[in-house]
Each structure stands twice: as C-alpha cells, then as structure tokens.
Write a protein that holds these residues in place. Structure first.
Motif, PDB file in Angstrom:
ATOM      1  N   ASN A 592       0.823  -1.220   0.140  1.00 36.86           N
ATOM      2  CA  ASN A 592       0.145  -0.030   0.050  1.00 36.86           C
ATOM      3  C   ASN A 592       0.893   1.322  -0.128  1.00 36.86           C
ATOM      4  O   ASN A 592       0.355   2.224  -0.600  1.00 36.86           O
ATOM      5  N   MET A 643      -8.434   6.471  -2.168  1.00 33.34           N
ATOM      6  CA  MET A 643      -9.346   5.660  -1.831  1.00 33.34           C
ATOM      7  C   MET A 643      -8.628   4.396  -1.457  1.00 33.34           C
ATOM      8  O   MET A 643      -8.808   3.771  -0.557  1.00 33.34           O
ATOM      9  N   VAL A 647      -9.351   2.649   2.422  1.00 34.53           N
ATOM     10  CA  VAL A 647      -9.765   1.077   2.396  1.00 34.53           C
ATOM     11  C   VAL A 647      -8.589   0.588   3.485  1.00 34.53           C
ATOM     12  O   VAL A 647      -8.895  -0.117   4.343  1.00 34.53           O
ATOM     13  N   TRP A 648      -7.466   0.897   3.269  1.00 37.93           N
ATOM     14  CA  TRP A 648      -6.462   0.422   4.148  1.00 37.93           C
ATOM     15  C   TRP A 648      -6.407   1.137   5.476  1.00 37.93           C
ATOM     16  O   TRP A 648      -5.997   0.294   6.504  1.00 37.93           O
ATOM     17  N   PHE A 650      -9.150   1.467   6.907  1.00 32.21           N
ATOM     18  CA  PHE A 650     -10.219   0.739   7.574  1.00 32.21           C
ATOM     19  C   PHE A 650      -9.536  -0.734   8.079  1.00 32.21           C
ATOM     20  O   PHE A 650      -9.955  -1.321   9.187  1.00 32.21           O
TER      21      PHE A 650
END
Length: 901
Positions: A592, A643, A647-648, A650
């Motif tokens: 990521n 984005m 997500v990462w 969360f």
C-alpha cells in the motif's frame, strides 16, 4: 448369707390316713432361712405375716389355710438341698421352693425341687437364662434389676468420667445377667471399662487385698461394685479403706444387690463406705396396705428382736411377703383338685404318689404363673417369659455418717429427679447434678476427677518420632549427656497446651523409630502413654488410640513445579497474530505504501529525489505516516490514492483492534489461570508422584486416588521435594496442608499447589482411648487457637523463610504489567534507534574523511541551505494543497536562481 426355700405342700396322697388327720398338712409351706442373718429374719417374719393375712382374708374354709414350716440351713447350700429333700420325702409334703439371695446356693435347692416336679420360686435378682430352660419348675419371684445399669451409666455420664473399674462376684448370674448389660450401658454414654475384677464368693481378705492393689496401681479411680453377697461387699470396702482407696479423688458406686441391704449393715461396715453412691430399688410407701404392713411389721420385729436398732422392712421382706401370698393364693385354687386325686384308691401306693405329685405340681406351677394381684412391691403378674415386670425406677442414695441420705431418683426413659412425679416430664434431667450436693469419698464437696494424676516419679511417657521428614515440626537431637532434646512446632504447641491445663501434668519424651502408625499402636500396647508429633488424624489410627482436637489445618494438597516464562512474556506482543499474519500484514503495508508512492510521486517531486534506497525509505515512511498521522489523508492529492488510503485505514483499524483485544486476552489469561495439573492427568500419563514414606499418604494414593505403586516415590526429607520436582524425578508431590505451606514459604518461586484439596484429618495428639485428661487437652488446644498463641507459633516457624515472599516481583501479585512483559518491544525500538544512529554516524564520518578545502565546504553549506529551504517550501505545499501547483513551481525556481546568484 441368706437362703430361704419355701415349700408348698400340695396333694401328697400318702398311704391310708385316718379320717381324723388334719387336712391342712396338705397345704403346708416350708421355708429354709439363715437365722443369723438379719435379712433372713425379716423374710421369716414377712412370710409369716403373709400366711396370717391370707388366712384372715381367705374366702375358703380355714381348714385349707396353708401352714409355714421353717428350717435353718446355716448358710450351707448342701444343707439347704438336704433339708428340701427331707421335707418332700419324709415330712409328707410336696412343695414349691423359694430360694433367696445368691443363685449359687439356690441352684441345688431348685434342682431338688425340679427333680420332684415341685414348683420353685427364687428370690435371686438374676437367674441365668440357660438355667430356666432345663429347670422348668423354677420360677423367678424377684424383679429384674438390669435397668439399673443404665442408671449407673447415667451417673458416670453426668460427671463425665471416661473410664471405670468393675468389681463383681464371679458367679453365673453376674457374668451373664449383669456385667454384659453394664458394659453396654457404659459404652453407650461414651465411657469405657478400664478393668474387670472378678472375685470368688468366699474370697479371703488377703485375696481381696491383692486384687485391689492391682487396681490401685492403675490410673482409673471410679469403681463399680456388684455382689449378691453383702458380706463380700463389706470385705471389699474395708480392704479398700485400708489401702487408702476411699480417699479424695475416688468414686465408688454400688448396685441394688448391695444397696438394698445397706439398712442391714452395722456401724463398722457403714464407716468403711463413706461417700459411696448407691442404686437402690424404689418401691412406693404411700399405699394404705403398705402402711398397715409397715406398722405391724415394726411392732412384731421389735418384739422378736429387741436388740436390733433398724426395724424398717427392706425390699427382701416385701419380696418374701408377695411370694408367699402368691403361693397361698395358687394353693387355694388347687385344693379340691388335689383332694379328688387323694381320694382315689385304684392305684398302687408308689404309682399313686407319683401321679398325684405330677398332676398337682404342674397345676400349681400354672396357677402361680397366672398370679395377678397388687403386692407390697408392686404388681405381681408374670409376663409371657414367666418373669415379673422389671424395676424401672431406682433411688439414688449417698452413704454419709451412720446411714445414708436420699439424693433423688432415676427413672428409665426420663432421667434424674428430686421426686417421683409421674405426670410431668419437666422435673427430670439427664444429669445427676440436679440432685444437689454429693458427699464424695474423702469428704470433699468438689467432684472427683475419677482418675489419679501421674506424679513426678512416674510421669507420662510421650512418644515422639526419632526421625521425621519435616524437622520444622518435630526434631530430636541429643545433648552431650545423651539425653534427647525435642524441638519443633508440634512440640511448642503441646507445651503451650500443657501450660493451660488446670493441673500439673508431668511427662517425658521418648523417641521412637518407625512409621507413625506403629507409634500410635504402641499406645494400645501400653508401651507409651501418648504420641505428640505431626500425626495426622485418620480412621485407621483411631482403632488404636483417641486423638485430641486438631491443632493444624487439615487436607492433602498437590504441589507442582512450573518453569518461568520470562522469555515468552517478553515476546508476548507477537502472540496475538500468527507468523503468516504478521508477514502478510507487513507485505500489505509495504504494498500500500508503494501504491501511494507511485500515485503521488508526480504531485510530489521530492518523492523521486535521491538514490533508490532513499525512495524506498520515503515510500515506507509515507505509508506509515499517512496511516497513523491524524492529517495523513490531507497529504494525498489524488482520489485514487485517497481511496487506497481509506480502505487500508479501515483494514488497519480492524487489525489494530483485533491485536489489542487478543493481547488483552493473553495478558488476562496469563494472570488469572494458574498452572494446573489434575490427578487424572498424572494417572493417565503414568507420571511419578512423591509423598512422605513414613505417613499414611502412601496408602491414600494407592487405595483412594488409585495410583500405581510403582509410580509412587517415597521421600524421607522435606528438602528433597524441590529438587525432585525441578529435575522431573516426580511430576507432583502430595503433601498435607501444613507441609505444603512450609515448602511454599521456603521455596516460593516456581512452586504452587494444583487441583483440589482432599479432605483428611488435621494434626492431633494421640492418647489412650477414653483418656481422662484428653478432654482437657482438647479444650486447651481450642484456647491456644483462640488466644492467638497458635498463630504466633506458626509465624515463628515460617519467619525464617519470609524473605521468599518479599523477593517476588510485585507485578506478579497485583496483576500490573512490568518491564518483563514489554522489554522485547523496547529491545526492538532501542536496537533500531541504535542501529540508525550508528549508520548515521558512520556515514557522516565517511563524508568528513572524503571532503576538501574551505570553499568546497562553503559550497556544501550553500547547497545544504538550498535543500533545507526547498524542503520547507515543499512541506508547505503539502500542508496547503489549495494553491496552484504551477505557480508554486515557478516561484520556487526563481528563488533558487536568486539564491544561486
């Protein structure tokens, strides 16, 4: 000695008699008594009065009134049997014989009467059962006194005497009819028979003296005397007084066979019985019939024997009166039947006489057994076993001065009372103490202990174990003279207990070798007087001795060893995730970071500056910075990177919370769940277990917990347990709770108890069963416990090992997390920081070693300044994303040119 035999003449058809011969010869009653006995004289007068009263009130013709034939047997049972046979064979009578007092003397007379099928009435208190079976014509006209044994036991229970001696006459009626009931009654109230002393009827004074001396050497001072002969009883008390056994501290109790005749004793005999407690048969004196008999008896007795002082009729006189009345009453109903047989002439003389004897004897026996009237002594009615009702009420008397005084009464099923009140239970009590003050032997008014204290010349021999597993409880050493010196917790407690006894108790310690069971058995063998040690109270040992109140905590615990987990706790933070999870998390985070770096590098030129290693570092730093910084999302300029970031973020939040919860669980379980090992696990795995080889625990493990004998390791020293547990020689040790507490205090680290505590008795002191001083010792143990002395001694024993408790880490006790739980993390961060610092210092040293002159240094400084300003501008651009990026670049370029110029 008294022997009275009453012959009832019944139905003897002689050869032809003249019509003028008086018919009352067929109704004669014969009696055999001892004229020199006061009891015999009273019985003689009572039977004469019974026959006179019966004839005066008889409804039949006076010609059938029975006559009384009396003979003196002079205390000789053979003479009594001879007189009986003479009266039957030569004086033309067939009679019912009534034997008085001793059964041994009455037996020959009863056999003579039974051989001629003449009913025999005996006045002895207890007739052996087997005798009645082969003497069917024998009738016991005396009431059973067996219930008095419960009265004797109630007296013993009232004053809590633990042991008693029994002195009795060695005859069948006592051995089978009295002593078994006495032993049972005494055992029922929790006491025991210390000694049984049988004495022959005609014992000499020397023989009695020797027997009593054997009792005097023993500790018990409670004596129960039962003899059918009052003469034997007086001999016993005279010799006891000569030996000093009637002094203070002694207790003497007599049964009814003696006390009922106490009115007949002279002053010399009474003087030797001072302080004696007696059980006396009770009979009501309130009835009009008794009052009439009493007044007439005293007048007649005074006229016949004016030299005697005591004129009161005794229980034997009442029994004689009722028995003579029952025979006369039975004879009255059988006169006509016997007369009809007498008038028959169709039989030869011998055959006729035998037939008449059989018919009349059986009929008369049946008639006597059907007697039912109210006598002077009570209801005269035989039950289905051909016995009169038992005596249920007894009078308690105390010999004082020239006579005795009446203390009160004892009633079966009710207890003691000051008076007889049949319609109220409120006046009865199970304790004799309600009867008031007792005058005891020796004159004191205080209650005798009933046992003699050991003196300094003969102290108690207290056994102690010569070798013990745990020397803190009992240790035997020897001084320079070879005398044993006994120390330890158990010894200190015993000494404190003895100090609280209400009397001085001398004792000496005797070291004994062998297991504890054998030491306790020595008490029953009377080799020692007690055992003072760390002796567990178990059922098997109670068969040989009695134990005091426990002075130490009871129970059997399992002690185990657990290895320290410091290394595991240091890296406990890695436990919430598996290695694969950790690897995947790191890889995902790096990926990521690479994605965000790749997307944002066009917007942030500084992400592309420097060598490749600098770009990788910037990438990783950006990934963690955007993830954990509060404004990390604001640094991102493109929606695609945002984005990926959201997500990462969360996923990271979920992973972080899961990590926190898992780590919390591990820490909590580590604090709340101790190391446990179960008995079943040990048995299934065949693990070795250790225990004291000298104690009962070996059998307990085999028989109760079902361990295999080959898996039980016997140990004989308390210091061997820690090493055996640490080396794995044994997987667990089974120890009694006091031992376990001692070992945990001495070897605190890495040892703990596991599993349940098995219920067993605590530590107690063993003494002979029903020991007289055992209740006082148990009470003193409770006092030592309640006043805190026992706790003080226990702390004293454990004080030398208290450092062990203070050396433990407090965090292990209060649940707080210490450095040992996180030094792995600090090691990582500290190591990383140290490595970074070393690398930086090394790189700087390399640059300084390779640098040139001053101008170059100035240029480097200017370049550094430019880079610093550029970095500040770039940082400001990231903070203010709303500016136009093109203008920012132009401004930055102009500034760079101006600075260069």
């Amino acid at each position: 000695m008294i022997e009275i035999i009453v012959f009832l003449v019944c139905c003897d058809a002689l050869e032809h008699k003249s019509e003028e011969e008086p018919q009352n010869k067929l109704n004669g009653i014969g009696a055999i008594i001892e004229y020199d006995s006061r009891a015999g004289r009273q019985e003689k007068l009572a039977m004469q009065m019974a026959i006179d009263d019966f004839c005066a009130h008889s409804s039949s013709n006076y010609s059938y009134c029975p006559t009384l034939l009396i003979n003196d047997f002079q205390g000789d049972s053979i003479q009594a049997a001879f007189l009986t046979r003479t009266m039957i064979k030569e004086q033309n009578v067939r009679a019912v014989l009534i034997g008085l007092e001793t059964w041994r003397n009455a037996l020959l007379v009863a056999e003579t009467g039974n051989g001629h099928q003449v009913p025999v009435l005996s006045f002895t208190n207890e007739v052996p059962i087997r005798t009645c079976e082969h003497l069917p014509f024998l009738v016991n006209a005396a009431r059973s006194q067996q219930a008095q044994m419960k009265a004797v036991a109630a007296i013993i229970q009232s004053w809590q005497w633990q042991k008693v001696n029994v002195i009795y006459e060695d005859i069948d009626s006592a051995v089978t009819g009295i002593i078994p009931y006495l032993i049972e009654a005494i055992q029922t109230v929790g006491s025991q028979i210390s000694s049984l002393l049988p004495l022959p009827l005609y014992s000499s004074n020397i023989n009695i003296l020797g027997k009593l001396e054997s009792l005097k050497e023993k500790q018990c001072r409670v004596f129960i005397v039962h003899t059918s002969s009052i003469h034997l009883a007086t001999k016993i008390f005279k010799e006891a007084k000569n030996l000093g056994m009637m002094e203070e501290g002694s207790v003497w109790i007599t049964t009814t066979s003696i006390t009922n005749q106490i009115d007949l004793l002279n002053s010399s005999s009474i003087s030797s019985m001072q302080g004696v407690l007696g059980i006396k048969t009770y009979f009501s004196q309130s009835g009009k019939r008794f009052q009439d008999f009493h007044s007439r008896f005293m007048v007649k007795y005074r006229n016949q024997y004016p030299h005697e002082l005591n004129l009161e009729p005794g229980i034997l006189a009442l029994q004689a009166y009722d028995a003579a009345w029952s025979v006369a009453l039975a004879l009255e109903g059988r006169n006509q039947s016997c007369k009809d047989h007498q008038n028959r002439t169709d039989y030869p003389s011998k055959q006729y006489n035998h037939m008449v004897s059989n018919v009349c004897g059986k009929e008369l026996l049946d008639s006597i057994l059907r007697s039912n009237f109210d006598g002077l002594y009570g209801s005269f009615k035989f039950n289905m076993n051909n016995k009169l009702p038992q005596a249920r009420v007894f009078e308690i008397v105390n010999v004082v001065g020239r006579s005795y005084r009446e203390l009160g009464y004892w009633s079966e099923g009710l207890g003691f009372s000051k008076s007889i009140i049949h319609n109220s239970r409120n006046n009865y009590n199970v304790s004799m103490r309600i009867l008031g003050q007792v005058f005891w032997p020796g004159g004191p008014w205080t209650v005798p202990r009933g046992w003699a204290l050991p003196n300094s010349s003969k102290p108690l021999r207290i056994g102690v174990p010569a070798r013990t597993t745990f020397k803190d409880f009992v240790e035997v050493r020897y001084d320079t003279k070879g005398n044993p010196v006994v120390e330890g917790f158990s010894i200190d407690v015993f000494k404190s207990v003895v100090e609280l006894l209400p009397y001085h108790l001398p004792y000496v310690f005797v070291p004994l070798h062998g297991p504890y069971d054998s030491m306790v058995q020595q008490i029953q063998l009377e080799s020692i007087d007690g055992v003072v040690a760390d002796t567990a109270i178990i059922a098997n040992r109670c068969n040989y001795a009695e134990f005091s109140q426990p002075y130490a905590e009871s129970g059997l615990q399992m002690l185990i060893y657990f290895k320290p987990k410091r290394l595991e706790r240091a890296w406990l933070f890695t436990k919430p995730f598996t290695p694969v999870m950790w690897a995947f998390t790191v890889i995902t985070n790096i990926y990521n970071g690479f994605v965000i770096w790749r997307i944002e590098r066009d917007s942030h030129p500084e992400l592309n500056q420097g060598p490749f290693s600098n770009k990788v570092g910037t990438m990783l730093s950006l990934a963690f910075t955007t993830l954990f910084s509060q404004q990390g999302g604001e640094k991102l300029t493109r929606n695609s990177s945002r984005m990926a970031f959201v997500v990462w973020l969360f996923v990271a939040m979920v992973i972080t919370q899961s990590f926190t919860a898992s780590l919390t669980t591990l820490l909590t379980v580590d604090q709340l769940t101790p190391t446990t090992v179960s008995v079943e696990t040990l048995k299934k795995t065949g693990a070795k277990v250790g225990c004291d080889g000298n104690s009962f625990v070996v059998k307990y493990l085999e028989e109760v917990l079902r361990f295999r004998p080959e898996n039980i390791v016997k140990m004989y020293s308390g210091d061997d347990y820690p090493q055996a547990l640490q080396t794995g020689k044994i997987a667990a040790a089974f120890l009694e709770v006091p031992y376990a507490k001692l070992l945990l205090s001495k070897y605190c680290n890495n040892f703990t108890t596991s599993g349940q505590t098995f219920k067993i008795g605590g530590f107690g002191y063993a003494f002979p069963r029903s020991s007289p001083y055992l209740p006082d010792i148990s009470q003193a143990i409770l006092k030592v416990t309640e006043n805190g002395r026992l706790l003080e001694l226990e702390k004293k024993m454990l004080s030398s090992y208290n450092y062990c408790s203070s050396s433990r880490n407090d965090a292990e006790h209060n649940g707080s997390l210490g450095m040992n739980s996180f030094y792995g993390l600090f090691l990582i961060t500290g190591g990383t920081s140290t490595a970074a610092l070393l690398i930086f210092n090394f790189s700087r040293d390399q640059e300084e070693d390779g640098g040139g002159g001053g101008d170059d240094d100035d240029d480097d400084d200017n370049d550094d300044a430019q880079e610093i300003e550029l970095s500040e501008v770039q940082s400001q651009a990231l903070i203010e994303p709303g500016r136009d990026h093109q203008d920012d670049r132009a401004a930055n370029n102009n500034n760079a040119e101006e600075n260069h110029q």
